[in-house]
Design an enzyme around this catalytic site. Sequence first.
Site, short mmCIF file in Angstrom:
data_model
loop_
_atom_site.label_atom_id
_atom_site.label_comp_id
_atom_site.label_asym_id
_atom_site.label_seq_id
_atom_site.Cartn_x
_atom_site.Cartn_y
_atom_site.Cartn_z
N ASN A 11 11.25 31.15 -46.54
CA ASN A 11 12.67 31.20 -46.34
C ASN A 11 13.27 32.70 -45.75
OD1 ASN A 11 12.98 28.49 -47.04
ND2 ASN A 11 13.04 29.54 -49.17
N ARG A 18 21.48 31.05 -41.72
CA ARG A 18 22.61 30.80 -42.88
C ARG A 18 22.55 31.22 -43.97
NH1 ARG A 18 20.56 25.20 -46.24
NH2 ARG A 18 22.05 25.43 -46.79
N TYR A 23 23.02 37.58 -46.99
CA TYR A 23 21.72 37.74 -46.46
C TYR A 23 22.45 39.02 -44.89
CZ TYR A 23 18.87 35.48 -49.51
OH TYR A 23 18.67 35.05 -50.68
N ASN A 74 8.28 42.07 -48.68
CA ASN A 74 9.48 41.21 -49.69
C ASN A 74 8.87 39.95 -49.56
OD1 ASN A 74 11.88 39.12 -50.23
ND2 ASN A 74 13.02 40.11 -48.33
N ALA A 77 11.33 34.10 -52.68
CA ALA A 77 11.60 33.39 -54.18
C ALA A 77 10.40 34.17 -55.25
CB ALA A 77 12.16 32.53 -53.79
N GLU A 98 8.43 47.36 -52.50
CA GLU A 98 9.28 46.24 -52.10
C GLU A 98 9.88 46.18 -51.64
OE1 GLU A 98 9.57 45.48 -56.54
OE2 GLU A 98 11.37 43.84 -56.27
N HIS A 100 13.73 44.19 -50.08
CA HIS A 100 14.82 42.57 -50.21
C HIS A 100 15.86 43.84 -49.63
CE1 HIS A 100 12.51 40.96 -53.56
NE2 HIS A 100 12.59 42.35 -53.74
N ARG A 107 22.85 39.77 -58.94
CA ARG A 107 23.08 38.00 -58.19
C ARG A 107 22.29 37.25 -59.93
NH1 ARG A 107 20.28 36.62 -52.88
NH2 ARG A 107 20.41 34.76 -53.15
O1 CA2 Z 1 17.12 39.31 -50.47
C1 CA2 Z 1 16.21 39.63 -50.49
O2 CA2 Z 1 15.60 39.65 -49.27
C2 CA2 Z 1 15.27 38.47 -51.26
O3 CA2 Z 1 13.96 38.35 -51.06
C3 CA2 Z 1 15.30 37.01 -50.31
C4 CA2 Z 1 15.01 36.03 -51.22
C5 CA2 Z 1 15.40 35.02 -52.50
O4 CA2 Z 1 14.66 34.05 -53.11
C6 CA2 Z 1 15.13 36.89 -53.31
O5 CA2 Z 1 15.78 36.89 -54.50
C7 CA2 Z 1 16.15 37.95 -52.44
C8 CA2 Z 1 15.31 34.13 -49.84
C9 CA2 Z 1 14.74 34.50 -48.83
C10 CA2 Z 1 15.58 33.86 -47.69
O6 CA2 Z 1 16.04 32.51 -47.72
C11 CA2 Z 1 17.03 32.02 -46.81
C12 CA2 Z 1 17.47 31.05 -47.72
C13 CA2 Z 1 18.20 30.14 -46.27
C14 CA2 Z 1 19.01 30.93 -45.58
C15 CA2 Z 1 18.46 32.44 -45.42
C16 CA2 Z 1 17.50 32.88 -46.00
#
Ligand code: CA2
Length: 145
Positions: A11, A18, A23, A74, A77, A98, A100, A107
């Site tokens: 993702n 989004r 983010y 990174n 999830a 690591e 993020h 969170r």
């Molecule tokens: O904060 C981070 O970099 C994460 O690795 C991002 C992941 C999340 O599952 C981790 O807990 C923390 C999510 C990737 C991005 O997901 C998006 C979803 C919808 C729109 C934009 C990004």
Amino acid sequence: MARIWLLNGPNLNLLGVREPAVYGRATLADCEALARARAGALGATLDFRQSNHEGVLVDWIQAARDGADALILNAGAYTHTSVAIHDALKAFEGPVIELHLSNPHAREPFRHRSFVGPVARGVIAGFGAQGYALAVDAAAGLLGG
Ligand code: CA2
């Protein structure tokens, strides 16, 4: 020349499209540009990749055994779920960082557990896209650059 690989999980290709409140507004291409600029300034090479597939990430981590001196990950999830990525990282001999964008500890509780953390030298989290440059700095520093 230090060889740094920066791998991105599921993702992260959606960044900037989004969830800007979580983010930020930077796209993954913006993150790559920040990381590349820092690597260039430090005289390191950077291999930057993204996949939505756990097995592809495992394959890349295995390939890093020959191709990379340091690994920045990174894992998205998969950070919170993947024993396979944990096991693959254990076989990588260089430093693992690591990374993020957000701070998972601030969170939901399910983001507090990391399967990457126990096999990482350090963690960079919560600094948004700038974290990509910070991680390259840290990796080059660990390699003596
Ligand atoms: O904060 C981070 O970099 C994460 O690795 C991002 C992941 C999340 O599952 C981790 O807990 C923390 C999510 C990737 C991005 O997901 C998006 C979803 C919808 C729109 C934009 C990004």
